[in-house]
Design an enzyme around this catalytic site. Sequence first.
Site, short mmCIF file in Angstrom:
data_model
loop_
_atom_site.label_atom_id
_atom_site.label_comp_id
_atom_site.label_asym_id
_atom_site.label_seq_id
_atom_site.Cartn_x
_atom_site.Cartn_y
_atom_site.Cartn_z
N CYS A 115 -11.38 5.78 14.32
CA CYS A 115 -12.53 5.69 15.24
C CYS A 115 -12.19 6.42 16.53
CB CYS A 115 -12.83 4.21 15.52
SG CYS A 115 -13.93 3.96 16.92
N LYS A 151 12.04 -18.22 -18.13
CA LYS A 151 11.25 -17.62 -19.22
C LYS A 151 11.11 -16.13 -18.89
CE LYS A 151 6.97 -17.85 -21.85
NZ LYS A 151 6.72 -16.41 -21.75
#
Length: 692
Positions: free
Chosen positions: A434, A114
Amino acid sequence: MQALIERAQSLREQLNRYAYEYYVLDAPSVPDAEYDRLFRELEALEAAHPELRSPDSPTQRVGGAPLEMFEPVLHSVPMLSLGNAFSDEEVEHFDRRIRESLGCERVGYEVGPKFDGLAISLRYEDGLFVLGATRGDGSQGENVTANLRTVRSLPLRLAPGAPRLLEVRGEVLMLKKDFERLNEEQESRGEKRFANPRNAAAGSLRQLDSRITAGRHLNFFSYGVAQCEGAELPTSQTGIMAWLKSLGFPVCQYGERVEGAEGLLDYYRRIGALRPKLPFEIDGVVYKVDSLADQARLGFVSRAPRWAVAHKYPAEEALTVLEAIDIQVGRTGALTPVARLQAVAVGGVTVTNATLHNQDEIERRDIRVGDTVVVSRAGDVIPKISAVVPERRPYRELPDGTREPLYPPFVMPAACPVCGSHVMREEGGAVYRCSGGLVCSAQRKQALLHFAGRRAMDIEGLGDRLVEQLVDTGWVRTPADLYKLGLLKLAELDRMAEKSAANIVTAIDKSRQTTLARFVFALGIRNVGESTARDLARHFGGLDGLIEAATLPDSAASLAVLQSVPDVGPVVAQSIRDFFLEPHNREVVEQLRAAGVSWSESEPGATLATVGPLTGKTLVLTGTLPSLSRDEAKVLIEAAGGKVSGSVSKKTDYLVAGADAGSKLAKAEELGIAVLDEEALRALLDQTAAAE
């Protein structure tokens, strides 16, 4: 009953609006799965209460009204939609209904993908293409003949033997590779990207200027015949497909004939497995009764043929609500925003998280907590937020009668959510990181492996598996904890014999005596490699001088001092300062020194002043040397006072080249830099040493 009336009205309004956005504006705001879900709800509501059905209900028509900018075309045979199946049980029910209606034990079906494109109808007279139209509302479409003529896969003249009149149905679509190329071009021109290939195909086919369509590389596949005069049609759907192919129409290679519900479901799974590799997007497969005589006997319902159904794959897009944005800290300290979502089924799995990439991407798309978002997932790809639905953003009313978004824009945290260390943004990049490399639990394993590496503290035997166990047991939180481990403690670990434990303890104890350069490198400071660590050790002569320079209260002065070190630029200097400004990192350094980790301190610049055969010379290594590894050559050069650089520049004194030397050799020759082989390097070292 009033509640049902209001719900039906609300569903009709929503579906009509979404259909208008999809078919008229070419700008869908919700994924197909959301439209299907609402449509099925309205369909069920009207079936249970027929009095709720109204002429304007989406269940009473197919598609939407055609655009006024194109000439309308009345379809000689209506272009209807297909009914949908979403489960194996629904497919089995479809097959059972067909068998019962036909009064037979087994039914053959023509099956195919489809396509996720735009349905069209093509009219041929005496073998020549004369008219092409979109589906529109099923009865009346739009004349897009000029644009369809630009689709290269669509035949303008059919093969000999074509009927006098032929109307063919098919799908216009855009291949994945062409879609990617189109979006790259859109971005390069500063224009909006298309949401998906179907949206791009629809927008391309409905351009007033057919030259634009011609540049979009559309494709066409035929899948049926609506009208034929002057020829006898085959008696089956599979025969129709073969006949169309013989006339010159493109037919999808993945179509075939199967029998029974088991054949349908087997095809569905096989195509589903192929789906990620297909050159075009599909959202399901289509099943059609193969016999045209049986199709005629079965007939139609109001909006779809009884003899066909579309079996949809689990939606790869779905709507959900963004409930929170959390921060994930990676092994190298990089901070990544992660969307926490209201659970939703996408691509056959339940999705609760999606990547948001970085702060810049969130700002660009204005994604906020509380937003209704479109989540997409193709195959095994990590789910992502592909769009925001602005109309559903929650707002709060203000006293002055205006309103503002309920949630503010997202901002990256200034402190690491794991360890509380300072977060720094890399210069010129989108990455936040960090700075607590030695103490951040998220980075712990990576930091320990780097610390123990052969070129750092060289703790032999401390590999991935052992580090994993040490961290998971909670015995080691920082590198300093390694020096507290004892034989009995290590012997408790899984698969750790007493002899192996003793070897590890010995290696850890041996590492206490090191060099300042190795220690600085072992700390894992961002952007500080071996060469920079050596430069810092030579320049400052001791660790205290380096820490003092990095932590000066005056930032500009601190960076200036650090950049006085050879080859230390502003980015590296900032990384060093960020690392040592973090109290947690300085504390771990002191713990390491207290544990007995030491090196020979020297006066600043003393190492640089030591005379060696290659003092002040910069060498670059490339290729494979006959008897020396690159590391061995590097040690010889550095022992002679030279410096080994990774790239060739005007400051390079010698290039040492072995077999398979590449671009570095070409650049050295271009700059007129002396090139040495291994023999010449050894001779240079011997001659220079003798001269000294």
